[in-house]
Design a protein around this motif. Structure first.
Motif, PDB file in Angstrom:
ATOM      1  N   TYR A 245       1.191   3.854  -3.240  1.00  0.00           N
ATOM      2  CA  TYR A 245       0.409   5.065  -2.969  1.00  0.00           C
ATOM      3  C   TYR A 245      -1.077   4.752  -2.818  1.00  0.00           C
ATOM      4  O   TYR A 245      -1.936   5.475  -3.297  1.00  0.00           O
ATOM      5  CB  TYR A 245       0.621   6.136  -4.048  1.00  0.00           C
ATOM      6  CG  TYR A 245       2.032   6.635  -4.115  1.00  0.00           C
ATOM      7  CD1 TYR A 245       2.474   7.622  -3.256  1.00  0.00           C
ATOM      8  CD2 TYR A 245       2.930   6.091  -5.027  1.00  0.00           C
ATOM      9  CE1 TYR A 245       3.789   8.062  -3.298  1.00  0.00           C
ATOM     10  CE2 TYR A 245       4.246   6.528  -5.078  1.00  0.00           C
ATOM     11  CZ  TYR A 245       4.667   7.511  -4.201  1.00  0.00           C
ATOM     12  OH  TYR A 245       5.963   7.944  -4.244  1.00  0.00           O
TER      13      TYR A 245
ATOM     14  N   THR B 138      -8.695   6.677   4.182  1.00  0.00           N
ATOM     15  CA  THR B 138      -8.726   7.481   5.390  1.00  0.00           C
ATOM     16  C   THR B 138      -9.983   8.338   5.393  1.00  0.00           C
ATOM     17  O   THR B 138     -10.655   8.460   4.368  1.00  0.00           O
ATOM     18  CB  THR B 138      -7.467   8.386   5.488  1.00  0.00           C
ATOM     19  OG1 THR B 138      -7.447   9.025   6.764  1.00  0.00           O
ATOM     20  CG2 THR B 138      -7.451   9.443   4.385  1.00  0.00           C
TER      21      THR B 138
ATOM     22  N   LEU C  90       0.816  -1.219   0.000  1.00  0.00           N
ATOM     23  CA  LEU C  90       0.000   0.000   0.000  1.00  0.00           C
ATOM     24  C   LEU C  90       0.850   1.270   0.000  1.00  0.00           C
ATOM     25  O   LEU C  90       0.564   2.203  -0.752  1.00  0.00           O
ATOM     26  CB  LEU C  90      -0.937   0.028   1.219  1.00  0.00           C
ATOM     27  CG  LEU C  90      -2.285  -0.632   1.047  1.00  0.00           C
ATOM     28  CD1 LEU C  90      -3.047  -0.652   2.363  1.00  0.00           C
ATOM     29  CD2 LEU C  90      -3.101   0.065  -0.003  1.00  0.00           C
ATOM     30  N   GLU C  91       1.880   1.306   0.818  1.00  0.00           N
ATOM     31  CA  GLU C  91       2.704   2.518   0.903  1.00  0.00           C
ATOM     32  C   GLU C  91       3.450   2.780  -0.403  1.00  0.00           C
ATOM     33  O   GLU C  91       3.386   3.872  -0.955  1.00  0.00           O
ATOM     34  CB  GLU C  91       3.688   2.414   2.066  1.00  0.00           C
ATOM     35  CG  GLU C  91       4.457   3.688   2.301  1.00  0.00           C
ATOM     36  CD  GLU C  91       5.373   3.599   3.514  1.00  0.00           C
ATOM     37  OE1 GLU C  91       6.116   4.568   3.735  1.00  0.00           O
ATOM     38  OE2 GLU C  91       5.361   2.577   4.229  1.00  0.00           O
TER      39      GLU C  91
ATOM     40  N   GLY D   3      -4.364   3.471  -0.154  1.00  0.00           N
ATOM     41  CA  GLY D   3      -4.786   3.651   1.227  1.00  0.00           C
ATOM     42  C   GLY D   3      -6.208   4.159   1.306  1.00  0.00           C
ATOM     43  O   GLY D   3      -6.878   4.364   0.298  1.00  0.00           O
TER      44      GLY D   3
END
Length: 181
Positions: free
Chosen positions: A123, A127, A119-120, A125
């Motif tokens: 890019y 929120t 995921l990091e 994710g």
């Protein structure tokens, strides 16, 4: 008309998610994708979804004396237009939102099934962010997001680019009295 309760069964939700991923599918193709669901159960739930207007017959073909139907999500539930949204009842709107979020769940599940997802590094994710904004400030925020998105939306595929999906959900929070103590 469609009702949210028509989606409140895991089998029916999986059928809708599969149709979202494949756009159109026959019952046979759906059964190949949802092989853990008995065929009689699949037919029963598909009939329920048709009855409630969530899916529809897109095509019908005669094969060896029998009719094979191809199904698709009913128009307006995957990505309703502003005019369609204005015409929806509260229950219909919740159904459309459920289909929309089901699509996101399906897309995220597909990503998680790829080898070596990160995921990091990718890019990715999800929120939430609560904020206070006037109508004018919201117009500016939306214009800024749209401008930034338009800069990349026209990009052509290349070895350096990965196809990405940006989903937006903007939920007005209920009016609350400020704590004046």
């Amino acid at each position: 008309m469609a009702t949210t309760s028509a989606l409140l069964h895991p089998v029916r939700l999986r059928i809708v998610q599969t149709l979202v991923a494949h756009e159109e599918a026959t019952t046979r193709r759906l059964h190949e994708q949802l092989h853990d669901i008995p065929i009689a159960t699949l037919y029963r739930h598909m009939a329920h979804l048709v009855k409630h207007g969530l899916i529809e017959v897109a095509d019908e073909t005669q094969i060896r004396g029998t009719s094979e139907k191809t199904y698709r999500l009913a128009p307006g539930f995957a990505n309703p237009s502003p005019d369609e949204i204005r015409s929806l009842s509260s229950d219909d709107l919740l159904t459309a939102f459920t289909v929309f979020t089901s699509t996101l769940i399906s897309d995220f599940g597909s990503y998680l099934r790829t080898d070596g997802y990160d995921l990091e590094a990718d890019y990715g994710g999800f929120t939430t962010a609560d904020f206070w904004a006037s109508a004018e400030e919201m117009e500016q925020l939306i214009a800024t997001i749209n401008t930034a998105l338009l800069e990349v939306a026209g990009n052509a595929p290349s070895p350096q680019r990965r196809r990405r999906e940006l989903a937006t959900i903007l939920i007005p929070r209920p009016e609350q009295q400020e704590d004046r103590s």
